[in-house]
Design an enzyme around this catalytic site. Sequence first.
Site, PDB file in Angstrom:
ATOM      1  N   ASP B   7       0.864  -1.190   0.000  1.00  0.00           N
ATOM      2  CA  ASP B   7       0.000   0.000   0.000  1.00  0.00           C
ATOM      3  C   ASP B   7       0.892   1.230   0.000  1.00  0.00           C
ATOM      4  OD1 ASP B   7      -2.276   1.630   0.089  1.00  0.00           O
ATOM      5  OD2 ASP B   7      -2.252   1.707   2.268  1.00  0.00           O
ATOM      6  N   SER B   8       0.330   2.351  -0.501  1.00  0.00           N
ATOM      7  CA  SER B   8       1.071   3.612  -0.490  1.00  0.00           C
ATOM      8  C   SER B   8       1.352   4.051   0.952  1.00  0.00           C
ATOM      9  CB  SER B   8       0.290   4.689  -1.225  1.00  0.00           C
ATOM     10  OG  SER B   8      -1.005   4.804  -0.686  1.00  0.00           O
ATOM     11  N   CYS B  70      -3.975  -1.066  -2.482  1.00  0.00           N
ATOM     12  CA  CYS B  70      -4.041   0.389  -2.630  1.00  0.00           C
ATOM     13  C   CYS B  70      -4.862   0.622  -3.893  1.00  0.00           C
ATOM     14  CB  CYS B  70      -2.624   0.931  -2.813  1.00  0.00           C
ATOM     15  SG  CYS B  70      -2.540   2.657  -3.340  1.00  0.00           S
ATOM     16  N   GLU B 154      -6.811   9.708   9.041  1.00  0.00           N
ATOM     17  CA  GLU B 154      -5.436   9.543   9.534  1.00  0.00           C
ATOM     18  C   GLU B 154      -5.162  10.413  10.755  1.00  0.00           C
ATOM     19  OE1 GLU B 154      -2.489   9.701   6.450  1.00  0.00           O
ATOM     20  OE2 GLU B 154      -3.134   7.743   5.733  1.00  0.00           O
ATOM     21  N   CYS B 186     -11.476   2.818  -1.137  1.00  0.00           N
ATOM     22  CA  CYS B 186     -10.237   3.290  -0.509  1.00  0.00           C
ATOM     23  C   CYS B 186     -10.088   2.504   0.777  1.00  0.00           C
ATOM     24  CB  CYS B 186     -10.336   4.782  -0.225  1.00  0.00           C
ATOM     25  SG  CYS B 186      -8.954   5.436   0.739  1.00  0.00           S
ATOM     26  N   HIS B 188      -8.882   3.095   3.584  1.00  0.00           N
ATOM     27  CA  HIS B 188      -9.193   3.805   4.825  1.00  0.00           C
ATOM     28  C   HIS B 188     -10.689   3.806   5.162  1.00  0.00           C
ATOM     29  CE1 HIS B 188      -5.177   5.282   4.218  1.00  0.00           C
ATOM     30  NE2 HIS B 188      -5.214   6.062   5.257  1.00  0.00           N
TER      31      HIS B 188
END
Lengths: 271, 271
Positions: B7-8, B70, B154, B186, B188
């Site tokens: 993942d990034s 990702c 985040e 996504c 997240h």
Amino acid sequence: MKIGVFDSGLGGLSILREIIKVLPDYDYVYLGDNARVPYGGRSDKVIYQFTKNAVDFLFKKNCGLIVLACNTASSMSLQRIQQEYLAKNYPDRRVLGVIKPAVEKVGELQAKRVGVIGTYATVNSKAFIREIKKVYPKAQIFQKACPLLVPIIEEGEIDWIGLKLILEKYLAPLKKKKIDSLILGCTHYGLIANKIQSIIGKDVRIITEGIETAIKLKDYLARHPEIEFKLLKNKAREFYVTDLNLRFLKMARFFLGKKFRNFKDLTFISI
Amino acid sequence: MKIGVFDSGLGGLSILREIIKVLPDYDYVYLGDNARVPYGGRSDKVIYQFTKNAVDFLFKKNCGLIVLACNTASSMSLQRIQQEYLAKNYPDRRVLGVIKPAVEKVGELQAKRVGVIGTYATVNSKAFIREIKKVYPKAQIFQKACPLLVPIIEEGEIDWIGLKLILEKYLAPLKKKKIDSLILGCTHYGLIANKIQSIIGKDVRIITEGIETAIKLKDYLARHPEIEFKLLKNKAREFYVTDLNLRFLKMARFFLGKKFRNFKDLTFISI
């Protein structure tokens, strides 16, 4: 030789704009490392490595003097760049930051209770505290990291109610400390200075880095003719970015302001 | 050989967590390119370059199969990685993404009006539209970029009123389209799935990538014994990041969940 201006993204264009207002005749090279922006949450090791890459690039583009128009790079890497990298490789060139100019303004204002807002990296580096203590040891300093401001500003959500809410949250502890001045320790924040002023209160003096950096650069060149006489004065401007996309072109216009609408296309460089 | 998850940043850890729940015995290597996160706003050229770096690193770490956990990398680079890079350099290894598993779920649900939310890059790539049309051509698809969700998540501002406000803003056009299902495009977003559900309405089926990817990976290994038989089953886990800082360690715990609190220290690798 030219004047280089470096930022992790395009926020530094707002610093460049203020510099050009004060010193319009020089040749400028701008580099935005927008492939790796934001630097704010990264470690000092990585920030130093990225900053060194950028300085190297600008020296190769014939810059005799570079302004690190990025608070994270200025606070985390400037000293090491000056003491290790320049001293060894380029003793006759100069790299300056955006922190000292803002800090000197604190001394001029004789501020006693100074607020500082910025990214995590800038706040954690304590660079503003260190520098203010040198110039004006009597000042008390209160810092606050404001990590969501940059993404909100970059989204253009400047009139969104959420920006007001998060500003109230971020600025509340500084208000409680009854600060008399507030350093906007991030290039982006200048764009919402009026909103910050309205929440922190009209009696607090807001210090924006663009204007202070431009004034101090002019003074610096007057005091250093050995640097100044080498600088070209053809009003040339070059813009380099490490990632080229439509969103960034839109942002570039936003940061450069109306006067700079017709700047030449950004040039892509690979990192 | 091991299973690699890339993942990034660290959001992909939530995908890895779901995979480990379903396939606990294999050896896993995780790489988070957090020195260059976020990929979301970058160009396809840069995203491809970064993804290729990551795949290369994981192959050198003896991964026989990699999941690009990702969305940005999956949507912008997966096809090119498979067709150009793998075919030429590693014909016996595999790279999979997180988009197809979510898309197949759309077909299983026989959804008719599908919403997709993600970063700018994911939405602009139209990868979900392309893939859904292949699997289930009757579905109508409505996309919406939600660029502020990742920074807010985040920051851990999950209970902040601003998150609710921005979700209402982002989801309003999808509500108007009367979608019957919503892909959280996504990694997240899975962490705020219940907040998304409460705003989009309880009748909309939420599709999260972690669970779908884990189920589909299990199926894939069952259908490909020539890959499966090469995989080690020592329950080993390695974690690599391109930037190591306290904030990311905190985030790693947040994404991995309570069960993974005592994972070994993240290993720093230079990019």
